[in-house]
Design a protein around this motif. Sequence first.
Motif, mmCIF file in Angstrom:
data_model
loop_
_atom_site.group_PDB
_atom_site.id
_atom_site.type_symbol
_atom_site.label_atom_id
_atom_site.label_comp_id
_atom_site.label_asym_id
_atom_site.label_seq_id
_atom_site.Cartn_x
_atom_site.Cartn_y
_atom_site.Cartn_z
ATOM 1 N N ARG A 95 -2.580 12.122 8.059
ATOM 2 C CA ARG A 95 -3.744 11.647 7.296
ATOM 3 C C ARG A 95 -3.302 10.722 6.164
ATOM 4 O O ARG A 95 -3.971 9.715 5.873
ATOM 5 C CB ARG A 95 -4.532 12.836 6.750
ATOM 6 C CG ARG A 95 -5.180 13.700 7.841
ATOM 7 C CD ARG A 95 -6.211 14.646 7.258
ATOM 8 N NE ARG A 95 -5.628 15.591 6.334
ATOM 9 C CZ ARG A 95 -5.158 16.796 6.674
ATOM 10 N NH1 ARG A 95 -5.207 17.178 7.953
ATOM 11 N NH2 ARG A 95 -4.658 17.618 5.774
ATOM 12 N N MET A 96 -2.210 11.063 5.517
ATOM 13 C CA MET A 96 -1.698 10.225 4.433
ATOM 14 C C MET A 96 -1.301 8.844 4.947
ATOM 15 O O MET A 96 -1.613 7.824 4.335
ATOM 16 C CB MET A 96 -0.508 10.912 3.763
ATOM 17 C CG MET A 96 -0.869 12.138 2.943
ATOM 18 S SD MET A 96 0.590 13.030 2.336
ATOM 19 C CE MET A 96 1.370 11.760 1.312
ATOM 20 N N LEU A 97 -0.611 8.823 6.078
ATOM 21 C CA LEU A 97 -0.187 7.549 6.650
ATOM 22 C C LEU A 97 -1.389 6.693 7.043
ATOM 23 O O LEU A 97 -1.369 5.468 6.893
ATOM 24 C CB LEU A 97 0.714 7.787 7.867
ATOM 25 C CG LEU A 97 2.077 8.430 7.578
ATOM 26 C CD1 LEU A 97 2.825 8.689 8.882
ATOM 27 C CD2 LEU A 97 2.903 7.561 6.653
ATOM 28 N N LYS A 98 -2.436 7.343 7.505
ATOM 29 C CA LYS A 98 -3.662 6.610 7.855
ATOM 30 C C LYS A 98 -4.254 5.960 6.614
ATOM 31 O O LYS A 98 -4.648 4.789 6.634
ATOM 32 C CB LYS A 98 -4.676 7.555 8.491
ATOM 33 C CG LYS A 98 -5.970 6.868 8.922
ATOM 34 C CD LYS A 98 -6.916 7.849 9.596
ATOM 35 C CE LYS A 98 -8.199 7.160 10.031
ATOM 36 N NZ LYS A 98 -9.135 8.116 10.682
ATOM 37 N N ASP A 99 -4.297 6.715 5.507
ATOM 38 C CA ASP A 99 -4.824 6.170 4.256
ATOM 39 C C ASP A 99 -3.958 5.023 3.740
ATOM 40 O O ASP A 99 -4.460 4.095 3.098
ATOM 41 C CB ASP A 99 -4.903 7.258 3.192
ATOM 42 C CG ASP A 99 -6.081 8.204 3.411
ATOM 43 O OD1 ASP A 99 -6.823 8.000 4.387
ATOM 44 O OD2 ASP A 99 -6.243 9.136 2.603
#
Length: 228
Positions: A40-44
Amino acid sequence: MAKQITWERALVRTGFLFEKEGDTFLFHYENCLNQRLLERMLKDLGVAGSLEQMRFTPATFEVDEEAFMQAFHENRGSHEYFPGVVDAIVLYSLDPYIAGIVRWCAAIGIPTATSCDGHGRRHASLCFHKGEEQYPVLVDACMALLSGGKWQFHYQYQSASGRFMIRQSHRELRERQQERRERGREHGSKLVYEQRWLLDVAEALHDHQDLLSDVVRSMKTTTANQTR
């Protein structure tokens, strides 16, 4: 100006468990909840799809640390109890600036019960389980070793909790007092507690965990012998 740090340091400072193979980060020993958090962090951060089969190969050598911390904060979940075992730590249930400290404390033999990074309004803190009053002593000893006495874990005698603080020189104390006097003249001003140094603590715990594990083990043995 944004602070750029390597991906490796960003992951270490927030408590992610990984191995490196060239430029690739391997998360085979990281638990699934933390893998999902990282996804999720990488997506953000605009690098979605980079984590495949528990492998991450960043396109750039560095990442904006402020953006990385913001992505961590935005993807946090609920606070949940978890065992103080390094591979079982659930990072999304921890405050961003103390997550790494919690994980690497567990790695050196000091499991925690609860934690708080202070949210910029107070000192960061750790609490331990009942009967673990020796753990604040161990944390404080590690802080002193890692910083030459500058970092400290302040606690009351026979208390199972404490706060992370920085010992200041006489000059630093005078400057801080002057800052407080100036802030006092500003209506509604509040003292802001610095948090970024907590990431330095986490990184130091990780980088010296073999040495600190031996120190903690020896201190636990000494404490046990004293209580007999």
